[in-house]
Design an enzyme around this catalytic site. Sequence first.
Site: not given
Ligand SMILES: NC(=O)C1=CN([C@@H]2O[C@H](COP(=O)(O)OP(=O)(O)OC[C@H]3O[C@@H](n4cnc5c(N)ncnc54)[C@H](O)[C@@H]3O)[C@@H](O)[C@H]2O)C=CC1
Ligand SMILES: O=C([O-])CC(=O)C(=O)O
Length: 271
Positions: A124, A192, A222
């Site tokens: 993000a 993250n 951010h």
């Molecule tokens: N690097 C970045 O900038 C960002 C990273 N993230 C991270 O990305 C990941 C995904 O984000 P979203 O799709 O928004 O989350 P979300 O909550 O919408 O979807 C995650 C899915 O993964 C499943 N899940 C979680 N842990 C699991 C496991 N151990 N085994 C099997 N299924 C599992 C959940 O049931 C859910 O359906 C999260 O860890 C979030 O914190 C989110 C936003 C920004």
């Molecule tokens: O999506 C965002 O704004 C950032 C976020 O949640 C993350 O880095 O985990």
Amino acid sequence: MLKIGVFGCGAIGTELCKAIDSGHIDVELYAVYDRHEQATIDLKEQLRNVDPKVLEIVEMVKHVDLVVECASQQAVYEVVPTALHAKCDVMSISVGAFADQNLLKTTTDLAKEYDCKIYLPSGAIAGLDGLKSASAKTIYSVTLTTEKHPRSLAGAPYVIQNNIDLDAITGKTVIFDGMASEAVKAFPANVNVAASLSIAGIGFDRTKVRIVANPALSRNIHEITVEGEFGMFTSRVENVPAPTNPKTSYLAALSAISTLKKIASPLQVGT
Ligand SMILES: NC(=O)C1=CN([C@@H]2O[C@H](COP(=O)(O)OP(=O)(O)OC[C@H]3O[C@@H](n4cnc5c(N)ncnc54)[C@H](O)[C@@H]3O)[C@@H](O)[C@H]2O)C=CC1
Ligand SMILES: O=C([O-])CC(=O)C(=O)O
């Protein structure tokens, strides 16, 4: 054609699969998995042209070239080593897990041993390209200020442990000021991006993070400031939240899509 497995069918996993389904990325979506069966059902219902199998990770890695983790930091511990042991490349969006230096070292060692790649998307934020270029010489400081609506911070371990009443916040309030090493564990679903910055820049113990709750916001902001031998830059992104997860910015899903597109493309652009 590159065969892909998507682990985690939430906001980001769904957008990524829809991008493959629409032909935006030239890869084969072979399998998906989520610990909640309903999430895989809901996802598959949104796909028109592809019909991925539902496979647990140990089965998934037998069939695909690349696993995309978009689940949780906890899932990284299972998914990334399993993929690498099977000689699969892996993209991981829950980058905060790599604040664990032991995980970072064991997985990079495994990738080297099996000649695989670990891809960590920009997520993000904007500015990782500049930070990576700048890190060829000395960097003096990296600071991330993340500002979100209090509801986007609900459930974070730091909020729970410190009994922070998010409903009582009426104006812009700094609720965390510390280093990335602590921030990514304290807010695993919010910063993250602090982990990506730390890995690209000067490490988890020198990357400063401020988290601000602001009930007037409808976007996830951010702001990054980097100072170094090159000079200085700031970047600021005002992110629209993902439609199904207010903690996650839509740009994070688009970043996963673009990273996958880059992996599948012969032409590589940017740092
Ligand atoms: N690097 C970045 O900038 C960002 C990273 N993230 C991270 O990305 C990941 C995904 O984000 P979203 O799709 O928004 O989350 P979300 O909550 O919408 O979807 C995650 C899915 O993964 C499943 N899940 C979680 N842990 C699991 C496991 N151990 N085994 C099997 N299924 C599992 C959940 O049931 C859910 O359906 C999260 O860890 C979030 O914190 C989110 C936003 C920004
Ligand atoms: O999506 C965002 O704004 C950032 C976020 O949640 C993350 O880095 O985990």
